[in-house]
Design a protein around this motif. Structure first.
Motif, PDB file in Angstrom:
ATOM      1  N   ALA A 545       0.837  -1.203   0.000  1.00 56.17           N
ATOM      2  CA  ALA A 545       0.000   0.000   0.000  1.00 56.17           C
ATOM      3  C   ALA A 545       0.870   1.251   0.000  1.00 56.17           C
ATOM      4  N   GLY A 546       1.959   1.216   0.763  1.00 52.55           N
ATOM      5  CA  GLY A 546       2.875   2.359   0.778  1.00 52.55           C
ATOM      6  C   GLY A 546       3.529   2.575  -0.567  1.00 52.55           C
ATOM      7  N   ASP A 547       3.888   1.465  -1.258  1.00 50.89           N
ATOM      8  CA  ASP A 547       4.479   1.594  -2.591  1.00 50.89           C
ATOM      9  C   ASP A 547       3.491   2.207  -3.576  1.00 50.89           C
ATOM     10  N   ARG A 548       2.250   1.736  -3.490  1.00 57.99           N
ATOM     11  CA  ARG A 548       1.243   2.274  -4.411  1.00 57.99           C
ATOM     12  C   ARG A 548       1.022   3.772  -4.157  1.00 57.99           C
ATOM     13  N   ASN A 549       1.011   4.141  -2.889  1.00 59.71           N
ATOM     14  CA  ASN A 549       0.858   5.560  -2.555  1.00 59.71           C
ATOM     15  C   ASN A 549       2.064   6.362  -3.059  1.00 59.71           C
ATOM     16  N   THR A 550       3.255   5.782  -2.934  1.00 55.15           N
ATOM     17  CA  THR A 550       4.467   6.445  -3.433  1.00 55.15           C
ATOM     18  C   THR A 550       4.416   6.596  -4.946  1.00 55.15           C
ATOM     19  N   LEU A 551       3.935   5.555  -5.639  1.00 51.30           N
ATOM     20  CA  LEU A 551       3.805   5.634  -7.091  1.00 51.30           C
ATOM     21  C   LEU A 551       2.850   6.757  -7.484  1.00 51.30           C
ATOM     22  N   ALA A 552       1.728   6.842  -6.781  1.00 55.66           N
ATOM     23  CA  ALA A 552       0.757   7.896  -7.085  1.00 55.66           C
ATOM     24  C   ALA A 552       1.372   9.277  -6.869  1.00 55.66           C
ATOM     25  N   LEU A 553       2.124   9.435  -5.768  1.00 57.56           N
ATOM     26  CA  LEU A 553       2.742  10.727  -5.489  1.00 57.56           C
ATOM     27  C   LEU A 553       3.803  11.062  -6.543  1.00 57.56           C
ATOM     28  N   ALA A 554       4.542  10.034  -6.991  1.00 56.98           N
ATOM     29  CA  ALA A 554       5.533  10.258  -8.046  1.00 56.98           C
ATOM     30  C   ALA A 554       4.855  10.672  -9.345  1.00 56.98           C
ATOM     31  N   PHE A 555       3.713  10.003  -9.666  1.00 59.48           N
ATOM     32  CA  PHE A 555       2.941  10.409 -10.841  1.00 59.48           C
ATOM     33  C   PHE A 555       2.534  11.880 -10.733  1.00 59.48           C
ATOM     34  N   PHE A 556       2.070  12.282  -9.555  1.00 59.59           N
ATOM     35  CA  PHE A 556       1.590  13.650  -9.362  1.00 59.59           C
ATOM     36  C   PHE A 556       2.726  14.657  -9.540  1.00 59.59           C
ATOM     37  N   PHE A 557       3.865  14.406  -8.882  1.00 58.19           N
ATOM     38  CA  PHE A 557       4.999  15.328  -9.005  1.00 58.19           C
ATOM     39  C   PHE A 557       5.509  15.389 -10.442  1.00 58.19           C
ATOM     40  N   ALA A 558       5.545  14.251 -11.122  1.00 57.69           N
ATOM     41  CA  ALA A 558       6.011  14.242 -12.511  1.00 57.69           C
ATOM     42  C   ALA A 558       5.073  15.040 -13.408  1.00 57.69           C
ATOM     43  N   SER A 559       3.764  14.937 -13.149  1.00 55.97           N
ATOM     44  CA  SER A 559       2.806  15.711 -13.954  1.00 55.97           C
ATOM     45  C   SER A 559       2.982  17.205 -13.712  1.00 55.97           C
ATOM     46  N   LEU A 560       3.339  17.599 -12.480  1.00 50.28           N
ATOM     47  CA  LEU A 560       3.604  19.013 -12.213  1.00 50.28           C
ATOM     48  C   LEU A 560       4.841  19.487 -12.966  1.00 50.28           C
ATOM     49  N   ASP A 561       5.881  18.643 -12.992  1.00 49.57           N
ATOM     50  CA  ASP A 561       7.104  19.023 -13.696  1.00 49.57           C
ATOM     51  C   ASP A 561       6.853  19.276 -15.175  1.00 49.57           C
TER      52      ASP A 561
END
Length: 765
Positions: A545-561
């Protein structure tokens, strides 16, 4: 930027909360709320504000509330109000990371479905590509709307007004302040070009003038006489001559010339007629004065004046002046068609009347002088008035003549231009000037301005279309590899044990989608469970669950970049770390701090005080704000949050307590005494972690130090061991596990102050 939460009414845990109106949000805002207090509700409000979709708010209407949700947020540029199920404005630059973002774009539960991959495709291209694609089509549609509107506006600009120009040329004509004068000038030039022969043969203006009436000179003449001949003597001579008959004066005058003259030019000797002695004649003396040279000169002067006056003001002179005026009027009528020529408004009748009156008055005066040369004559007032009226006319004519002579310069230029005038070019210039005048009339200006605005809007839209099309083409070639690299960069920073691989786009019957694999131990794991048979590794069983949450957060930050408008974004992040990935909290904090320097505003919501405190303590003090959502009866409210107070550890508090007591004393001596032992324990766990592990006791550490004195494993020198023994012995008097009566132990202020000082000194070694 969102600056204040002015009102939260009838939504989630918020009944009617206006306390946020007194709290200003900063560029970095942290908001602490325990689970269930309304943090997710705030995220829903922000998501609704970003898109204008009322559902995230409507579905959170407060249970049992009689009225619909009502939200008022203070933002840059004015308030955003949600009322009657709609926003008065939206903030499209606002993006939210929360469970809804994860559920829509990354995964739901344990699976990544088709909708997730399609949304992920839009997320990758949506930062630039999908948005640009939609923008391109929107711009194309808008251009067609511009064309339709331009055709409508063009019809409102008649061709007859345009002078052969296109609508674009006509509307682009600049205003000319002196357009009427320019039109007249070109019309005259055009007329001149068509009448070259008359212009060549027609003369310029002659000089107009009235003769001078020298009143002063005439008055001087009228006042003259002969000094040695008085009027009575002249009268006697005249009476004698009259008695002598016709021609007597000439006969006597001739005789006077025959009388012998002496050296003094006096007449002497006998009468040439009767030989009588003239010296005894009483009338001879009068004759001598009467027929003197002075008298004759005066008479000649009067006669000459009469003759000159008649030549100057009599005869054909007035008629000649009237002919000159008529000729000037005729030439003015001709030349005024080709240039600026003064009006020739001359009242010749008035001039003739006043001239005649003056002439007759002066002729009468001169005639009187001729009859009586020795009599001084005064000009009558009527003569003077007539002379003044005539002089006014003369000055008027002189001024007009000067203007006409100046106009001759314009006429000479017209003559020169007429020689080389190009009628066709002048006609073109005239049409353009007339079109310019028509363009800026009150009737036509609004139509042209509307056309130009629409034309400019179309040009801007075309520019936007071309820019978006170029950007879309460029982005498509590297968007997916670039996005993959960006996500993996964040996964590496978050210390994730996996990476993404083969992030590519694919077209399906249901629309474009995104596929990718999770790379674990260099082995690709498909994200879709259906891609692998049961019992094999997949997204659902390889990521925690923590990995999935980390993946989602990485997706979000990458979309901001990937967002070119990042600097103006308002980023709301709801609980980016959970209890399952707290080992990544520091990295997340660091990324959030960096993000706060790149966007317009960051709002972080969390139930974790330590997480928010870490963000707060390392953030720029300027432009930061902290809020909390405490319980308020059966609901929640908005309040200030003193992060610094919650950031203070228990050790910090106790150490400060000892310092304060040592410096200033106080009434809390028992709490101070009880704090000595915890302060020593906290210090030694940091100073000697290898010998004082967590859970160790101060007495045990002291005894170990004493046992190892003088050995290679010595922990502390003898002096410090002794000091620690004394401090521990005193501190144990106020600790429950070493003194059952610790709560009633007597305290001496002087003794306590000494041990507090020794403790503070020991804890600095």
């Amino acid at each position: 930027m969102i600056t204040q939460l002015r009102l939260l009414r009838n939504i989630g845990q918020f009944d009617s909360v206006s306390s946020g109106a007194n709290i200003t949000l900063g560029r970095l805002t942290v908001l602490y709320a325990e689970n269930g207090r309304g943090k997710t509700t705030l995220s829903a409000i922000f998501r609704s504000l970003a898109s204008g979709d009322p559902i995230p708010i409507a579905e959170r209407q407060r249970l049992a509330a009689a009225n619909a949700p009502h939200v008022v947020l203070e933002c840059d540029g004015g308030q955003a109000i949600f009322q009657n199920n709609a926003w008065t404005r939206t903030l499209p630059d606002l993006v939210v990371f929360d469970d809804a973002f994860i559920d829509a774009n990354v995964y739901s539960g344990l699976a990544v479905g088709t909708a997730h991959r399609q949304n992920m495709h839009e997320l990758i291209l949506g930062a630039q590509g999908i948005t640009l694609s939609q923008q391109v089509q929107a711009h194309v549609d808008r251009i067609e709307q511009h064309n339709t509107q331009l055709r409508t506006l063009e019809a409102e600009i008649p061709a007859a007004e345009r002078g052969g120009l296109t609508v674009d040329q006509f509307c682009a004509l600049p205003s000319q302040p002196n357009v009427d004068e320019d039109i007249l000038r070109v019309q005259r030039q055009l007329a001149a070009a068509g009448e070259q022969d008359p212009i060549r043969t027609t003369a310029t203006f002659d000089t107009l003038s009235l003769p001078v009436l020298d009143v002063a000179a005439i008055e001087r003449l009228l006042a003259k006489n002969v000094a040695d001949l008085d009027a009575s003597a002249a009268a006697r001579v005249q009476a004698h001559l009259n008695a002598a008959g016709k021609g007597a004066e000439a006969w006597v005058s001739d005789g006077m010339q025959r009388v012998r003259q002496d050296e003094g030019d006096n007449h002497t000797g006998p009468c040439p007629f009767c030989a009588s002695d003239l010296s005894a004649s009483p009338v001879f003396a009068h004759y001598r004065a009467y027929f003197s040279e002075s008298y004759r000169t005066l008479k000649r002067a009067v006669a000459d004046a009469v003759s000159a006056f008649t030549r100057t003001h009599g005869g054909d002179v007035p008629a000649s002046f009237e002919r000159d005026v008529r000729l000037a009027v005729e030439r003015r009528q001709f030349w005024s068609r080709f240039g600026e020529v003064p009006e020739v408004n001359v009242d010749t009748a008035a001039i003739a009347r006043d001239w005649k009156a003056a002439r007759e008055a002066f002729e009468a005066a001169l005639a009187s002088k001729q009859l009586a040369p020795l009599e001084p004559i005064q000009l009558p007032d009527a003569a003077r008035s007539a002379a003044a009226a005539y002089e006014a006319h003369r000055e008027q004519i002189a001024a007009l003549s000067s203007e006409l002579q100046h106009a001759n310069e314009t006429i000479l230029l017209v003559k020169e231009q007429a020689k080389t005038g190009n009628a066709s070019a002048l006609q073109t210039d005239l049409r353009r000037l007339q079109a310019t005048k028509a363009r800026h009339t009150p009737e036509m200006t609004p139509n042209c301005d509307a056309y130009l605005r629409e034309k400019a809007a179309k040009a801007r839209t075309e520019g936007l279309r071309d820019t978006a099309r170029s950007a879309l083409n460029q982005y498509r070639t590297g968007a997916f590899p670039g996005f993959q690299a960006s996500i993996n960069n964040y996964l590496q920073r978050f210390n994730a044990g996996f990476r993404l691989d083969q992030v590519t786009a694919a077209n399906t019957r249901t629309g474009p989608t995104c596929t990718y694999s999770v790379l674990i131990n260099n082995q690709p794991v498909p994200v879709a469970g259906g891609d692998q048979p049961a019992g094999r590794p997949s997204f659902r069983n390889t990521l925690s669950a923590g990995d999935r949450n980390t993946l989602a957060l990485a997706f979000f930050f990458a979309s901001l970049d990937a967002d070119l408008g990042l600097a103006s974004k308002i980023v709301v992040i709801d609980d980016p770390v959970s209890s399952l990935d707290e080992h990544r909290s520091l990295t997340t904090v660091q990324e959030l701090r960096r993000l706060a320097q790149r966007v317009g505003q960051v709002i972080v919501l969390s139930h974790s005080k330590p997480f928010l405190c870490t963000i707060w303590n390392g953030a720029d003090r300027i432009g930061r704000a902290a809020l909390r959502v405490p319980r308020d009866g059966s609901g929640s409210t908005i309040a200030d949050w003193n992060v610094d107070q919650d950031s203070v550890t228990e050790h910090d508090r106790r150490h400060a307590l000892l310092r304060e007591y040592h410096q200033n004393g106080g009434t809390n001596s028992r709490e101070v005494a009880e704090s000595i032992r915890p302060v020593l324990e906290a210090f030694l766990r940091v100073a000697r972690p290898d010998h004082f592990p967590p859970g160790g006791m101060l007495g045990q550490f002291r005894d170990r130090c004493r046992r190892q004195l003088g050995t290679p494993q010595q922990i502390l020198p003898q002096a410090l061991v002794d000091e620690l023994h004394d401090l521990t012995e005193y501190a144990n008097r106020f600790h429950h596990d070493t003194n059952a009566a610790y709560a009633t132990e007597l305290i001496n202020d002087g003794e306590l102050t000494g041990y507090v000082q020794r403790t503070l000194v020991f804890a600095t070694r």
